[in-house]
Design a protein around this motif. Sequence first.
Motif, PDB file in Angstrom:
ATOM      1  N   ARG A 187       0.925  -1.308  -0.010  1.00  9.70           N
ATOM      2  CA  ARG A 187      -0.195  -0.307   0.632  1.00  9.70           C
ATOM      3  C   ARG A 187       1.312   0.881   0.003  1.00  9.70           C
ATOM      4  N   PHE A 188       1.541   1.339  -1.337  1.00  9.15           N
ATOM      5  CA  PHE A 188       3.050   2.381  -1.542  1.00  9.15           C
ATOM      6  C   PHE A 188       2.085   4.353  -1.230  1.00  9.15           C
ATOM      7  N   ALA A 189       0.842   4.098  -2.066  1.00 10.70           N
ATOM      8  CA  ALA A 189       0.250   5.388  -2.511  1.00 10.70           C
ATOM      9  C   ALA A 189       0.055   6.362  -1.076  1.00 10.70           C
ATOM     10  N   VAL A 190      -0.346   5.367   0.389  1.00  8.88           N
ATOM     11  CA  VAL A 190      -0.852   6.312   1.242  1.00  8.88           C
ATOM     12  C   VAL A 190       0.538   7.003   1.976  1.00  8.88           C
ATOM     13  N   PRO A 191       1.062   6.267   2.638  1.00  5.14           N
ATOM     14  CA  PRO A 191       2.314   7.269   2.380  1.00  5.14           C
ATOM     15  C   PRO A 191       3.245   8.025   2.306  1.00  5.14           C
ATOM     16  N   ALA A 192       3.149   7.612   1.170  1.00  2.00           N
ATOM     17  CA  ALA A 192       3.750   8.475   0.138  1.00  2.00           C
ATOM     18  C   ALA A 192       2.472  10.131   0.153  1.00  2.00           C
ATOM     19  N   PHE A 193       2.152   9.694  -0.155  1.00  4.17           N
ATOM     20  CA  PHE A 193       0.717  11.078  -0.040  1.00  4.17           C
ATOM     21  C   PHE A 193       0.743  11.652   0.959  1.00  4.17           C
ATOM     22  N   THR A 194       1.522  11.373   2.510  1.00  6.78           N
ATOM     23  CA  THR A 194       0.698  11.505   4.026  1.00  6.78           C
ATOM     24  C   THR A 194       2.155  12.814   4.322  1.00  6.78           C
ATOM     25  N   PRO A 195       3.081  13.194   3.398  1.00  6.35           N
ATOM     26  CA  PRO A 195       3.735  14.619   3.948  1.00  6.35           C
ATOM     27  C   PRO A 195       2.996  15.761   3.359  1.00  6.35           C
ATOM     28  N   VAL A 196       2.102  15.804   2.465  1.00  4.75           N
ATOM     29  CA  VAL A 196       1.096  16.396   1.558  1.00  4.75           C
ATOM     30  C   VAL A 196       0.173  17.230   2.586  1.00  4.75           C
ATOM     31  N   LEU A 197       0.480  16.217   4.378  1.00  2.00           N
ATOM     32  CA  LEU A 197      -0.801  17.293   4.748  1.00  2.00           C
ATOM     33  C   LEU A 197       0.829  18.386   5.570  1.00  2.00           C
ATOM     34  N   LEU A 198       1.572  17.657   5.732  1.00  2.00           N
ATOM     35  CA  LEU A 198       2.830  18.915   6.344  1.00  2.00           C
ATOM     36  C   LEU A 198       2.490  19.939   5.573  1.00  2.00           C
ATOM     37  N   ASN A 199       3.027  19.318   4.329  1.00  2.49           N
ATOM     38  CA  ASN A 199       2.911  21.181   3.724  1.00  2.49           C
ATOM     39  C   ASN A 199       1.885  22.277   3.364  1.00  2.49           C
ATOM     40  N   LEU A 200       0.596  21.226   3.498  1.00  2.08           N
ATOM     41  CA  LEU A 200      -0.589  22.226   4.115  1.00  2.08           C
ATOM     42  C   LEU A 200      -0.471  22.902   5.144  1.00  2.08           C
ATOM     43  N   SER A 201      -0.343  22.759   5.800  1.00  2.00           N
ATOM     44  CA  SER A 201      -0.164  22.594   7.375  1.00  2.00           C
ATOM     45  C   SER A 201       0.757  24.726   7.781  1.00  2.00           C
ATOM     46  N   LEU A 202       2.047  23.814   6.851  1.00  2.00           N
ATOM     47  CA  LEU A 202       3.086  24.659   7.077  1.00  2.00           C
ATOM     48  C   LEU A 202       2.339  26.456   6.575  1.00  2.00           C
ATOM     49  N   VAL A 217       7.087  34.474  12.547  1.00  2.00           N
ATOM     50  CA  VAL A 217       7.579  33.012  12.883  1.00  2.00           C
ATOM     51  C   VAL A 217       7.016  31.572  13.816  1.00  2.00           C
ATOM     52  N   MET A 218       6.711  32.256  14.682  1.00  2.00           N
ATOM     53  CA  MET A 218       5.605  31.388  15.719  1.00  2.00           C
ATOM     54  C   MET A 218       5.121  30.405  15.220  1.00  2.00           C
ATOM     55  N   ALA A 219       4.072  31.053  14.161  1.00  2.00           N
ATOM     56  CA  ALA A 219       3.276  30.038  13.369  1.00  2.00           C
ATOM     57  C   ALA A 219       3.896  29.580  12.598  1.00  2.00           C
ATOM     58  N   LEU A 220       4.834  28.597  12.095  1.00  2.00           N
ATOM     59  CA  LEU A 220       5.239  27.818  11.724  1.00  2.00           C
ATOM     60  C   LEU A 220       6.040  27.453  12.837  1.00  2.00           C
ATOM     61  N   ALA A 221       5.845  26.879  13.320  1.00  2.00           N
ATOM     62  CA  ALA A 221       6.274  25.910  14.690  1.00  2.00           C
ATOM     63  C   ALA A 221       4.960  25.201  15.090  1.00  2.00           C
ATOM     64  N   ILE A 222       4.403  26.377  15.242  1.00  2.73           N
ATOM     65  CA  ILE A 222       3.170  25.380  15.957  1.00  2.73           C
ATOM     66  C   ILE A 222       2.098  24.281  14.409  1.00  2.73           C
ATOM     67  N   GLY A 223       2.600  25.098  13.074  1.00  2.00           N
ATOM     68  CA  GLY A 223       2.012  24.606  11.813  1.00  2.00           C
ATOM     69  C   GLY A 223       2.683  22.590  12.319  1.00  2.00           C
ATOM     70  N   VAL A 224       4.272  22.957  12.717  1.00  2.00           N
ATOM     71  CA  VAL A 224       4.981  21.307  12.410  1.00  2.00           C
ATOM     72  C   VAL A 224       3.918  20.668  13.308  1.00  2.00           C
ATOM     73  N   LEU A 225       3.510  21.153  14.372  1.00  2.00           N
ATOM     74  CA  LEU A 225       2.641  20.510  14.950  1.00  2.00           C
ATOM     75  C   LEU A 225       1.130  19.570  14.775  1.00  2.00           C
ATOM     76  N   ILE A 226       0.478  20.332  14.288  1.00  2.00           N
ATOM     77  CA  ILE A 226      -0.821  20.297  14.267  1.00  2.00           C
ATOM     78  C   ILE A 226      -0.851  19.340  12.545  1.00  2.00           C
ATOM     79  N   ALA A 227       1.031  19.215  11.788  1.00  2.00           N
ATOM     80  CA  ALA A 227       1.112  18.511  10.861  1.00  2.00           C
ATOM     81  C   ALA A 227       0.970  17.421  10.927  1.00  2.00           C
ATOM     82  N   GLY A 228       2.466  16.679  12.208  1.00  2.00           N
ATOM     83  CA  GLY A 228       2.044  15.925  12.720  1.00  2.00           C
ATOM     84  C   GLY A 228       1.013  14.827  13.379  1.00  2.00           C
ATOM     85  N   SER A 229      -0.349  15.951  13.984  1.00  2.00           N
ATOM     86  CA  SER A 229      -0.829  15.212  14.085  1.00  2.00           C
ATOM     87  C   SER A 229      -1.782  14.346  12.801  1.00  2.00           C
ATOM     88  N   ALA A 230      -1.517  15.167  11.976  1.00  2.00           N
ATOM     89  CA  ALA A 230      -3.069  14.844  10.543  1.00  2.00           C
ATOM     90  C   ALA A 230      -1.922  14.054  10.252  1.00  2.00           C
TER      91      ALA A 230
END
Length: 539
Positions: A187-202, A217-230
Amino acid sequence: MSNTETSPQGSQPDTPGPHSPEPPDAAPKARGLLRSSALVGLMTMLSRVMGLIRDVVVANYFGAGSSADAFFVAFKIPNFLRRLFAEGAFSQAFVPVLSEYRSLKDLAAVKHLVDRVAGSLGLVLIVVTLLGVLGAPVLAAIFAPGFYMNDPLRYGLAVDMLRFTFPYLLLISLTALAGSILNSYERFAVPAFTPVLLNLSLIGAAIWMQPLFQQPVMALAIGVLIAGSAQLLFQLPFLWRIQLLPAPTLGFRDEGVRRILKLMIPALFGVSVSQINLLLDTLLASFLQTGSVSWLYYSDRLAELPLGVFGIAIATVILPSLSRRHAEKSTEHFSRTLDWAMRMVLLIGLPAAMALLVLAEPLIATLFHYGEMADRDVTMAAMSLRAYACGLLAFMLIKVLAPGYFSRQDTKTPVKIGIVAMVVNMVLNLILIWPLAHAGLALATTLSAFLNAGLLLRGLLKEGVFTWQSGWFKWLLQVGVANLAMIGFLLLLAGSAEQWLRFDMWQRVSHMAVLVGGGATVYLLVLLITGMRLRHLRH
């Protein structure tokens, strides 16, 4: 997201076992390494394109100044540990053991292993995360000593952001566990797509959240945390569909967990030398002029595009295949898989490297020369991009040669090679930083990568697990002629760096589209003229 690879039951394996009704090679014949690599590459391309958009947005809002430097350090620390432990040593140790369980045992045994790995890994990650958050000042001083010694404001900002970005290690490591399971079941597609969520969050954080903070710039740090959960939550339904959603259970004494830990310890160096080298670049760059960390970051991001889309995609696909071939004692298929992977790397990696060399300033200008990004930033980032481009082929070869060891559960040999390459990189860093500044750090990484790749290849040949297949001379000739034609086309139409700096956004985008599209067309046409066909690319 729909996943065409996942059946309603989601548990149809491609290797024989008590829970598998399929013949041994059903899935490989149906999909094949080329198709799987193309799928992973497509999903990763989407992720990398979104990553470039993310970097364009970050460059526009924050440029290459002190706040951007501080964020890149705060983000690089958990990202480095993630690549070192989760996607590096852990994945390379976990996938071969999981593939063996899948080949030789039933689904209940596989689930038993997954549960205990999830529980044990989760406990370790929670402890490490707490220590990282509490020790943020120490970590920032270690990873960016130049900030600590010379720039208290940048150091303090990096510490504040690190307290938000470090928990990303916990979330993304569990995401890597989920992705390793899915990759092992094709099931290669799902893990390969997942980083998109990090980019969208940032991207969202940079655009909409930054006005809410005294230090935007602190907003970017919060965005990283949101991305990990997503990213973690996104993969869980797909694990449930293949009946392998973990029920975390402590199991440090479990035989499978102990084997994984035994393989992980030496793999920490063997698989992640390039990440350690990049981290050393950041450490030394913190002593250089303001902007050096950002220049290295932007150039590394561009070099990572072909590496991630193609090199990592091929490595992701071949590791489960190599692990199964080793478990089945199919030496010939093992060697042919490695040979195919190396040909694909040469076919794709060499033209990508040549394009980055020729189009360094145009690419940097097209993607990042907006807002706070100055003309000088483009010139300086292009210098390090050319240095990284020279090593792109080596970076990609490392990705596909290392699985030749880890799939056989040999982690000691890559460790020895990795230590040699890392020491050489450190020496070259100290030598080249004086005449070439930040570009010298990138060049040192490139040279050590070639040493690393060469030693890995020599070891595989010496152990007899890899032998050259026929047709390499013709392959090299075809790829070489096609690259020369592409380089000529690019040099003819690229124009000067000054011209690209004067262009507006649409002029840059349109000209770059012509160069990329035309260069790719010339390359493919010459390959066809010299006799290469799609059937030659199949494993």
